[in-house]
Every structure is written in structure tokens, then in C-alpha cells.
Write an enzyme that holds these catalytic residues in place. Structure first.
Site, PDB file in Angstrom:
ATOM      1  N   HIS A 113       0.805  -1.215   0.000  1.00 27.12           N
ATOM      2  CA  HIS A 113       0.000   0.000   0.000  1.00 27.12           C
ATOM      3  C   HIS A 113       0.844   1.274   0.000  1.00 27.12           C
ATOM      4  CE1 HIS A 113      -3.327  -2.707   1.007  1.00 27.12           C
ATOM      5  NE2 HIS A 113      -4.111  -1.744   0.583  1.00 27.12           N
ATOM      6  N   GLY A 114       2.050   1.220   0.466  1.00 27.46           N
ATOM      7  CA  GLY A 114       2.838   2.441   0.444  1.00 27.46           C
ATOM      8  C   GLY A 114       4.155   2.296   1.166  1.00 27.46           C
TER       9      GLY A 114
END
Length: 477
Positions: free
Chosen positions: A326-327
Site C-alpha cells: 500500500h505504500g
């Protein structure tokens, strides 16, 4: 070009008309329209990254052919690992290089070694995590001899870059999408009507629920040191509905508009906030990503075939990798770790596959326990979402600390709020609608569909017109 923008409201009908009424003679012409539309759609974000998309597409197309034609295992492995390395290399450079460089520098500084990391001043190409995973699953399936390599470059290019799913999924499989783009589609009015309903409901989720909640969630998280316990709790709840409305709304719009072109995409959400435990939540939330990690990481690691130690190890790997996907921030890794910890008791007690059917309530004490399970699962999710939303782990911990220490449960005025706590009634109405529709793909179809359609359009115009938030959260991933 956002799905909820005026430019897209012009773009989509043009593509629809060209697809069905001008270039509708063959599969090749239909695919040509969609591939041109997809590349134009992507170039509207940043035309320079279109070359990266085309290169990634050609790489996987070519290596897929070489893997299939390989006469030796050594040769097949060479082309397989070339594709994997280059794809993950691009993803690593654009998405994770600065994170690793900064983290290493901070670690060295902590032990007294002064360093200044060399960081890259690059923009993350929109959708790179999604189309990279499309290509990876395709190449892996060819290498494992699950599918044959696609010989038509246009068909394969459309599989990778199909504009409804290009920038935020769902993450498609070649086994599901490629067979659909390899045949001529014929217009189906009922399917198109379903698509319109699903698209509009996704738009309601985005501009009515997600964007309205964002007004409050952002204000509370940005000024959390000045917020009391009630406001901080509401901030976590608002963000939970913001990210759900934002991402599931995008998925509904993607699936809905794809039906307009006679193509079915994988379902990505199945009313996750009605889950009775975390295992069920992850079977219903971002389904295409969860199933991708299950098939291409969890099972190859041994899945659940080994002892309990292996199961625990593989579970933690899956959740940590999911968080990191996700990041490039420790907050996402912490979010993944928290969900792994939530999942652990279910795994140890062998209850991770208990709640497989759609929840049904009756007038008995069992239903009271079910409602309690749903609420507790939602609250656990909200707690984890705090780490997902926070800028740092320290901020998330201080936010949670203030929930329990600033024990003031009175209404606080937010200077940028428009609807005060009427938002809670809006969320309540949304939950009721979704609950009554939990066995359907979307709530608009069925009885009184015309009235529901009018109400949805009115809500979109009334609340969406004033929305300050156009971008979808998952575009950054």
C-alpha cells in the site's frame, strides 16, 4: 481524469458510442477502440509514464512467449526471472527507493554514523502497483503452465491497460479477463443497465459518503492535538467510511462501466463492514489483492499445508507484504502487522473459516452475539485504520493515546464543517441501505429502481457539487 470529473463524463459516452456504433464490426476493432481510449486515459495523468506502461506491457508479452517456447528449464527460468526482476525493479525504484534510502540513513544516524541519503525526485506513476501485478500474475501462470502465452499483442495490451481498472484495480487475472477480450462482444441492454446502476452507486459512495467524510476525517487528523476523545473516535470512524466509500466506490464504478462494454471484472468488495471477524473482513475487503497474495505468495510459501508454525509465519508475511504494497511508509507496515495480530487468534483456534456465509439476523440471542461480533470487528478495523491514515507511527500512537486520556465526550465545532453531526445520520442511512442490499451487487436495482435512481442522482448533485476531494485514495498506491 477522475471517474467523478466532468471530463470523464464527456470521455465515457464518446468511447461508448465509438465502441458500439462505429467500430463494432469485429473483436479487433472493438479492442482497438478500448486500447486507444485506455492509453489516452492514462496519458491524461502524465503522458511521460505512458512509455513505462507500454514497456512493461511489451516486456511481459515477449517474456511470456519466450517462456512458453523455451525448450530447457534453464531458458524458461531466465526469461521468467527477467520479467519478475524488471517489473519489481521498476516498482522498487519508483515506489520504495526513497523509503529504503531514508530508513537506512536514519538507522545509521541512530548509531552515530552521519549520512545524507541520495533521494530520487520522481513522481510515482499512477496505477503502477496494479498493472505490475497484472503482468506478474500473467508471467507466473505461463511459467507454471496454467495458461498459454497470448500471441495477439493488442489483446494482451488491453488486458494490462483496460482503462476502467488501470489505475486502481481490481487486479485482474489473465484466466478471467483475456478470454473476454479475445471474442467479439454483443450489446446486452440488461447488462448495460446493471452497469449504469452499479456505476451510479459507486459514485454515491465516492462523492456522497467518502468525500463528505473526508472533510471531517482530514480536519480531525490534521488537528488531533486539539481534539477530545469523542472527536478522535469520530475521526477514526469517518476515515473508515471514507476509505471504504472511496475505494469500493471506485471498484463499483470500474465494474459498472466495464459492463457497458460487455466485459465483467472481478468483484473487489462484498460489504466488508458486516464481517463477524477479521478473517471474514479480509475475504470481503479488496478481494482481488487478497486472493492475489494468497495464490502467488501464501500458497507457494507452503500455505496451510505445514504445521502451525509455518501457518503463522506465512500469515504474518502476507499481511506485512500487503501493508507494504500500500505504500512506502512504516505506518502501512504497522497496519499490516496489526491485522496479522488480529488474525492470529482465529488461526490458532482454527476459526479463520467459520463465517463463510452471508450474515442473517433473527430475533434471538444468537443474533445479539452476531451484532456484537460485527461491531467489535468494525472497531478493530477502525483502530488499525488510524495507522493507515496517520503520517507516522508516532502520530498514530499519540492519536490513540489521546482517545483514552482526553476523556471529554462533547461536541466540538470544526471550522470547515458544513453538515455538523448530520453526517452521522447520513452514514447511518448508508449502512441501512447496504445492510438491506448485502446479498446484491448494488442497492439500486430491484423494486422501485426508478425512485432509487432519482434519489441517488439528487444526493450526488446535492453533496457532490460542493466536494473538495476529487482524487481517489488508492491512486497513490
Amino acid at each position: 481524469m477522475f471517474f467523478n470529473s466532468l471530463s470523464f463524463a464527456v470521455f465515457l459516452p464518446i468511447v461508448f458510442v465509438l465502441y458500439w456504433f462505429v467500430f463494432n464490426k469485429s473483436k479487433a476493432s472493438q479492442n482497438a477502440v478500448l486500447i486507444v481510449a485506455s492509453y489516452y486515459f492514462y496519458s491524461c495523468w502524465d503522458w511521460r509514464f505512458l512509455f513505462l506502461l507500454v514497456f512493461s506491457t511489451f516486456l511481459d508479452y515477449y517474456t511470456g512467449l519466450r517462456i512458453e517456447k523455451g525448450t530447457t528449464e534453464k531458458g524458461r527460468k531466465f526469461w521468467f526471472w527477467l520479467s519478475i526482476t524488471v517489473n519489481l525493479g521498476f516498482l522498487g525504484v519508483f515506489k520504495y527507493y526513497n523509503f529504503f534510502a531514508s530508513s537506512l540513513s536514519e538507522a545509521l544516524n541512530a548509531i552515530g554514523l552521519s549520512t545524507s541519503p541520495l533521494l530520487l525526485n520522481v513522481v510515482l506513476p499512477v496505477g503502477i502497483s496494479f498493472y505490475t501485478f497484472h503482468g506478474l500474475s500473467y508471467v507466473i501462470d505461463i511459467y507454471l503452465k496454467r495458461i498459454k502465452a497470448e500471441t495477439n499483442f493488442v489483446d494482451y495490451s488491453l488486458f494490462v491497460s483496460y482503462f476502467p481498472l488501470l489505475v486502481a484495480g481490481p487486479i485482474e487475472r489473465a484466466t478471467h479477463l483475456l478470454p473476454q477480450v479475445k471474442i467479439k462482444r454483443h450489446f446486452d441492454f440488461e447488462k448495460a443497465k446493471e452497469g449504469v446502476y452499479q456505476f451510479l452507486w459507486g459514485l454515491v459512495k465516492k462523492v456522497v459518503i467518502a468525500d463528505t467524510c473526508a472533510t471531517y476525517a482530514n480536519a480531525i487528523f490534521d488537528y488531533y492535538p486539539n481534539m477530545n476523545s469523542l472527536s478522535l473516535i469520530l475521526g477514526a470512524v469517518y476515515f473508515a467510511f471514507q476509505i471504504y466509500g472511496d475505494f469500493s466506490g471506485y471498484s463499483d464504478m470500474a465494474l459498472g462501466m466495464s459492463k457497458l462494454f460487455g466485459i465483467d471484472l472481478l468483484r473487489n468488495f462484498n460489504y466488508p463492514y458486516f464481517s463477524r471477524d477479521i478473517a471474514e473482513f479480509w475475504r470481503r475487503w479488496h478481494i482481488s489483492l487478497s486472493s492475489w497474495f494468497r495464490d502467488y505468495l501464501y500458497i507457494p510459501l507452503g500455505g496451510s499445508s505445514g504445521g502451525m508454525g509455518m501457518k503463522i509465519r506465512n500469515t504474518f508475511i502476507i499481511f506485512l507484504v500487503s501493508g507494504f504494497w500500500h505504500g512506502a511508509n512504516w505506518t502501512f507496515i504497522a497496519w499490516g502487522l496489526i491485522n496479522a495480530v488480529y488474525f492470529l487468534p482465529l488461526l490458532l483456534l482454527k476459526k479463520n473459516r467459520t463465517n463463510m456465509e452471508t450474515v442473517v439476523l433473527t430475533r434471538d440471542w444468537h443474533s445479539v452475539r452476531v451484532v456484537g461480533s460485527i461491531l467489535s470487528t468494525f472497531l478493530l478495523s477502525c483502530l488499525a485504520w488510524i495507522f493507515f491514515r496517520a503520517n507516522s507511527i508516532q502520530q498514530a500512537l499519540r492519536y490513540i493515546q489521546r482517545i483514552f486520556t482526553e476523556q471529554h465526550f462533547v461536541s466540538q465545532f470544526l471550522k470547515n464543517e458544513r453538515y455538523n453531526y448530520e453526517l452521522l445520520f447520513l452514514i447511518g442511512a448508508f449502512v441501512i441501505v447496504e445492510w438491506n442490499s448485502r446479498t446484491k451487487v448494488e442497492p439500486i436495482s430491484g423494486n422501485y429502481s426508478g425512485l432509487k435512481l432519482v434519489l441517488c442522482l439528487a444526493a450526488i448533485l446535492a453533496l457532490g457539487t460542493f466536494s473538495d476531494y476529487k482524487e481517489f485514495i488508492y491512486f497513490q498506491f
